[in-house]
Design an enzyme around this catalytic site. Structure first.
Site, PDB file in Angstrom:
ATOM      1  N   LYS A 177      37.763  32.372  25.875  1.00 39.16           N
ATOM      2  CA  LYS A 177      38.039  31.935  27.363  1.00 39.16           C
ATOM      3  C   LYS A 177      37.135  31.979  28.267  1.00 39.16           C
ATOM      4  O   LYS A 177      36.487  32.856  28.268  1.00 39.16           O
ATOM      5  CB  LYS A 177      39.302  32.429  27.685  1.00 39.16           C
ATOM      6  CG  LYS A 177      40.056  32.694  29.324  1.00 39.16           C
ATOM      7  CD  LYS A 177      40.805  33.868  29.568  1.00 39.16           C
ATOM      8  CE  LYS A 177      41.191  33.729  31.099  1.00 39.16           C
ATOM      9  NZ  LYS A 177      42.136  34.759  31.469  1.00 39.16           N
ATOM     10  N   ASP A 193      38.797  33.099  39.005  1.00 39.91           N
ATOM     11  CA  ASP A 193      40.062  32.967  38.821  1.00 39.91           C
ATOM     12  C   ASP A 193      40.752  33.134  40.103  1.00 39.91           C
ATOM     13  O   ASP A 193      40.910  34.508  40.299  1.00 39.91           O
ATOM     14  CB  ASP A 193      40.740  33.860  37.535  1.00 39.91           C
ATOM     15  CG  ASP A 193      42.364  33.419  37.451  1.00 39.91           C
ATOM     16  OD1 ASP A 193      42.919  32.280  38.203  1.00 39.91           O
ATOM     17  OD2 ASP A 193      43.078  34.389  36.753  1.00 39.91           O
ATOM     18  N   LYS A 212      46.089  34.700  43.604  1.00 39.34           N
ATOM     19  CA  LYS A 212      46.026  36.477  43.592  1.00 39.34           C
ATOM     20  C   LYS A 212      45.830  36.991  45.064  1.00 39.34           C
ATOM     21  O   LYS A 212      45.288  36.496  45.730  1.00 39.34           O
ATOM     22  CB  LYS A 212      44.882  36.862  42.775  1.00 39.34           C
ATOM     23  CG  LYS A 212      44.993  36.440  41.333  1.00 39.34           C
ATOM     24  CD  LYS A 212      43.689  36.562  40.531  1.00 39.34           C
ATOM     25  CE  LYS A 212      43.568  36.080  38.944  1.00 39.34           C
ATOM     26  NZ  LYS A 212      44.595  37.253  38.261  1.00 39.34           N
ATOM     27  N   ASP A 260      36.397  36.657  34.332  1.00 42.83           N
ATOM     28  CA  ASP A 260      37.552  36.091  33.470  1.00 42.83           C
ATOM     29  C   ASP A 260      36.769  35.262  32.457  1.00 42.83           C
ATOM     30  O   ASP A 260      37.547  34.412  31.748  1.00 42.83           O
ATOM     31  CB  ASP A 260      38.254  35.420  34.545  1.00 42.83           C
ATOM     32  CG  ASP A 260      39.764  35.530  33.869  1.00 42.83           C
ATOM     33  OD1 ASP A 260      39.980  36.225  33.141  1.00 42.83           O
ATOM     34  OD2 ASP A 260      40.635  34.767  34.408  1.00 42.83           O
ATOM     35  N   ASP A 294      49.004  31.156  37.594  1.00 43.65           N
ATOM     36  CA  ASP A 294      47.745  32.295  37.224  1.00 43.65           C
ATOM     37  C   ASP A 294      47.956  32.731  35.756  1.00 43.65           C
ATOM     38  O   ASP A 294      47.309  33.705  35.541  1.00 43.65           O
ATOM     39  CB  ASP A 294      48.197  33.366  38.279  1.00 43.65           C
ATOM     40  CG  ASP A 294      47.148  34.665  38.386  1.00 43.65           C
ATOM     41  OD1 ASP A 294      45.821  34.377  38.003  1.00 43.65           O
ATOM     42  OD2 ASP A 294      47.313  35.470  38.466  1.00 43.65           O
ATOM     43  N   GLU A 315      46.459  30.835  33.335  1.00 49.56           N
ATOM     44  CA  GLU A 315      45.828  29.769  33.051  1.00 49.56           C
ATOM     45  C   GLU A 315      44.886  29.745  31.827  1.00 49.56           C
ATOM     46  O   GLU A 315      44.409  28.898  30.894  1.00 49.56           O
ATOM     47  CB  GLU A 315      44.745  29.267  34.240  1.00 49.56           C
ATOM     48  CG  GLU A 315      43.435  30.116  34.566  1.00 49.56           C
ATOM     49  CD  GLU A 315      43.761  31.364  34.353  1.00 49.56           C
ATOM     50  OE1 GLU A 315      42.615  32.220  34.118  1.00 49.56           O
ATOM     51  OE2 GLU A 315      44.507  31.845  35.305  1.00 49.56           O
ATOM     52  N   ARG A 346      45.484  31.113  28.840  1.00 50.15           N
ATOM     53  CA  ARG A 346      46.190  30.621  27.642  1.00 50.15           C
ATOM     54  C   ARG A 346      46.197  29.214  27.539  1.00 50.15           C
ATOM     55  O   ARG A 346      46.395  28.690  26.424  1.00 50.15           O
ATOM     56  CB  ARG A 346      47.556  31.209  27.706  1.00 50.15           C
ATOM     57  CG  ARG A 346      48.443  30.939  28.500  1.00 50.15           C
ATOM     58  CD  ARG A 346      49.652  31.730  28.763  1.00 50.15           C
ATOM     59  NE  ARG A 346      49.233  33.172  29.466  1.00 50.15           N
ATOM     60  CZ  ARG A 346      49.991  34.172  29.519  1.00 50.15           C
ATOM     61  NH1 ARG A 346      51.414  34.027  29.252  1.00 50.15           N
ATOM     62  NH2 ARG A 346      49.587  35.272  30.299  1.00 50.15           N
TER      63      ARG A 346
END
Length: 480
Positions: free
Chosen positions: A247, A252, A259, A270, A329, A331, A333
């Protein structure tokens, strides 16, 4: 890379170094210690506690005696934990480490020392500290009969640390610099002089053309478009391909599911999963392993803007499955799902696919900061990764993954939804979503490294380079 050498007899090169040894070591019988009376005073204190001094220890710059039970601790990474505070402010550019004792944690300790090659100062974003000492040379003392085994151990740990350092440097960069395109260019630069490695890049147009709708959906809201980077390693001409997927959310915001500020602060990290895939590929190449490997980095910035994905949108992955995005949020996956499916299509007879991601805060609540979450339905792969974790000191802990989680990914409008509406079993539910994107004939495992991808010390977080040690050990075991 930090230089190292193995020695069986201390020489003049040891003068001015930081000596790390243990009470009762045969090294202490060397004539070099006759001019160092402080050692006898330290020995009385070092049976049950670390004895350490920078004073009166000539010809050394520093002497540290670590109790024998710490060296022999096989469960708690005690030797590395003892070394960490000693090298926050090194006293010398050289360390002389006594490896004559049977130390189960020696590999981890060597890996830690090699990782000292990288500090945040190296990013060039702050003024260097005048007179700061950096470790430059590692000398390892052992008995002559230990030399051959130690040589192999050092080569392996240096290669692993090399990949970790690359991953850590990349992840520590601010996100305005470390964009999807920057990661691609950095990977191309690092792989350019390694014949066994080659890079394949899908830009935002190729991503759409090849049907990676989930990756496109996450990245389309940003002015910095998404990328899919595949790094291929051909250590042999034929044989099954082992695939790793990371990933790579370079920042993010949470998207339209924005967030709060405190939750956004560390979101430059991230992309640690993707950074670690790059580092892993470089470690594999440094070890010249006889294997075929593909590393896939799913790179995107989850931003807000006129084109950002919206809650309730339905998008189609490259394997044809549709996903309702009920939380922008969640994202990570999404990009992983497309990358896993793409990897499985590229090599439909892969030996396995292992993905890694800073995917859920829930795994940190469940397992803390020392264990990575492991989710798989393939029992041999689960057992192999668990064993490799214990061997490497980069451990995993299994979480459930079976049909009892089915309702967590059900959607009334699409094949799947990206988050459960009941806010339960968040980590396992994410893995349940992901398992739909790897064909059942390919063994697949998901590593949630939200707790382990960062090293937390003194109230600060920096990239750790995990789970590269775990995956190298697993690969080495798999090749036996």
């Amino acid at each position: 890379m930090l230089d190292y050498r193995i020695i069986n007899h201390p020489d003049n090169h040891a003068v001015g170094c930081h000596l790390v040894t243990w009470p009762g070591s045969p090294l202490l019988a060397d004539p070099l210690f006759e001019a160092c009376p402080v050692v006898s005073e330290m020995l009385a204190r070092a049976e049950n506690a670390i004895a350490d001094t920078c004073f009166g220890c000539a010809p050394f710059a520093r002497i540290t005696l670590i109790p024998l039970n710490v060296w022999q601790d096989a469960q708690h990474d005690a030797l590395t934990q003892a070394l960490r505070p000693l090298f926050i402010a090194p006293a010398s550019t050289r360390v002389l480490l006594d490896a004559s004792v049977n130390a189960p944690g020696l590999s981890s300790a060597l890996r830690y020392l090699f990782n000292l090659e990288h500090t945040l100062t190296d990013l060039g974003l702050r003024k260097p500290q005048p007179g700061a000492v950096r470790l430059r040379q590692i000398d390892i003392w052992c008995q002559p009969e230990q030399t051959a085994a130690l040589k192999a151990q050092l080569r392996q740990q240096q290669a692993i640390a090399h990949g970790m350092v690359v991953a850590r440097r990349l992840a520590d960069l601010p996100s305005e610099q470390c964009t999807p395109q920057f990661v691609v260019e950095e990977a191309q630069r690092l792989c350019a002089n390694i014949p066994a490695l080659r890079c394949e890049v899908l830009d935002e147009h190729a991503i759409v053309e090849q049907g990676l709708g989930l990756l496109h959906a996450v990245g389309k809201g940003s002015a910095r478009p998404p990328r899919l980077l595949a790094i291929h390693y051909d250590g042999v001409e034929i044989g099954p391909v082992r695939s790793y997927v990371g990933k790579g959310i370079t920042f993010d915001t949470g998207g339209l599911w924005l967030k709060e500020g405190a939750g956004m602060y560390t979101m430059k990290y991230d992309m640690c999963g993707a950074a670690n895939v790059l580092g892993l590929m470089l470690s594999i190449a440094a070890l010249a392993l006889p294997v075929r490997v593909m590393g896939v980095l799913a790179l995107a910035e989850n931003a807000i803007g006129p084109d950002a994905m919206q809650p309730g949108s339905v998008v189609r992955a490259c394997n044809g499955l549709t996903v309702e995005i009920n939380n922008t949020d969640a994202e990570g996956r999404l990009v992983l799902a497309d990358a896993i499916a793409w990897a499985s299509q590229r090599h439909p007879h892969a030996r396995y696919i292992i993905d890694m991601a800073t995917l859920t805060g829930a795994v940190v609540k469940a397992l803390g900061y020392e264990l990575s979450g492991l989710m798989t339905q393939d029992e041999p792969l689960r057992a192999a990764l668990t064993a490799a974790g214990k061997q490497s000191g980069d451990e995993v802990w299994s979480l459930p993954l079976d049909a009892r989680l089915k309702k967590q990914a059900e959607s009334a409008i699409a094949d799947l939804c990206n988050t459960p509406t009941n806010n339960a079993a968040i980590s396992a539910s994410a893995a349940w979503l992901l398992h739909h994107f790897c064909p059942p004939e390919i063994p697949w495992a998901h590593l949630d490294v939200s707790g382990t991808a960062l090293w937390r010390e003194g109230g600060k977080s920096v990239a750790s380079g995990r789970p590269i040690p775990l995956l190298i050990q697993h690969l080495l075991n798999d090749l036996q």
